[in-house]
Design an enzyme around this catalytic site. Structure first.
Site, PDB file in Angstrom:
ATOM      1  CD  GLU A   1      -0.332  22.189   9.068  1.00 32.51           C
ATOM      2  OE1 GLU A   1      -0.717  21.549   8.076  1.00 32.51           O
ATOM      3  OE2 GLU A   1      -0.715  23.355   9.323  1.00 32.51           O
TER       4      GLU A   1
ATOM      5  N   GLY B   1      -3.709  18.598   7.488  1.00 29.82           N
ATOM      6  CA  GLY B   1      -3.158  19.340   8.621  1.00 29.82           C
ATOM      7  C   GLY B   1      -3.859  20.684   8.683  1.00 29.82           C
TER       8      GLY B   1
ATOM      9  CB  CYS C   1      -1.219  26.080   1.829  1.00 30.98           C
ATOM     10  SG  CYS C   1      -1.550  26.923   3.389  1.00 30.98           S
ATOM     11  CG  LEU C   2      -6.293  23.184   4.002  1.00 27.06           C
ATOM     12  CD1 LEU C   2      -6.852  22.684   5.321  1.00 27.06           C
ATOM     13  CD2 LEU C   2      -7.023  22.549   2.823  1.00 27.06           C
TER      14      LEU C   2
END
Ligand SMILES: O=C(O)C[C@@H](Cc1ccccc1)[C@H](O)SCc1ccccc1
Ligand SMILES: [Zn+2]
Length: 171
Positions: A133, A44, A90-91
């Site tokens: 998100e 995501g 989480c990126l």
């Protein structure tokens, strides 16, 4: 590829604005976000993470990265009181993983990239990811749900990971 903002960058705290019209520029951004998400091994990505503060999320839960989904101006409503823990990452907070509890089943109302309505009741990983998100679009990062101590450790960890990445890129 688009640069992904890293925690605790204050720009990640910006509240995203609704998308008024799906312009050609937005379609380009969607393609760039999908490419960036795949490159970063994410499932995501919220526009907030690439410093674009509009209500736009891309996602692909498929094994072979063949089913990208786009959610524009999404609204997520919990359908049950019951919450479930999930080991989130989480990126924008690389190499940090920890349990977060979220409602097990939610309703997603949004527009897709063609401006057509999406109205789905989802659970499982899709429910976890869309809530993760949505938080990004509201300036919330999953580490905000953790203890102060874990937030401090997360900051230190991200600092280290970024330093290593910067060294790698210069060689
Ligand atoms: O928003 C992001 O940073 C991408 C997130 C999306 C996500 C977070 C928690 C739980 C599911 C999805 C991840 O970095 S994508 C990497 C990933 C892949 C599988 C499972 C968990 C995290
Ligand atoms: Zn995230």
């Amino acid at each position: 590829l688009l640069p992904i903002l890293n925690y605790p960058d204050p720009r990640l705290r910006t509240i995203a604005e609704p998308v008024k019209e799906v312009t050609a520029e937005i379609k380009t951004l969607i393609a760039d976000m999908i490419e960036t998400m795949y490159d970063a091994q994410g499932i995501g990505l919220a526009a907030s993470q690439v410093d674009r503060h509009i209500q736009l999320i891309v996602m692909d839960l498929s094994e072979d990265k063949s089913q990208p989904r786009v959610f524009i101006n999404p609204k997520v409503t919990p359908l049950v009181e019951e919450k479930q823990p999930y080991e989130e990452g989480c990126l924008s907070v690389p190499d940090v993983y920890d349990k977060v509890e979220r409602p097990t089943k939610v309703r997603i109302e949004a527009l897709d990239e063609n401006g057509d309505k999406i109205d789905e009741e989802v659970e499982g990983l899709l429910a976890v990811c869309i809530q993760h998100e949505m938080d990004h679009l509201n300036g919330v990062i999953f580490v905000d749900y953790l203890s102060r101590l874990k937030q401090t450790r997360a900051r230190d960890k991200v600092r280290k990971v970024i330093k290593i990445r910067e060294k790698q890129s210069t060689h």
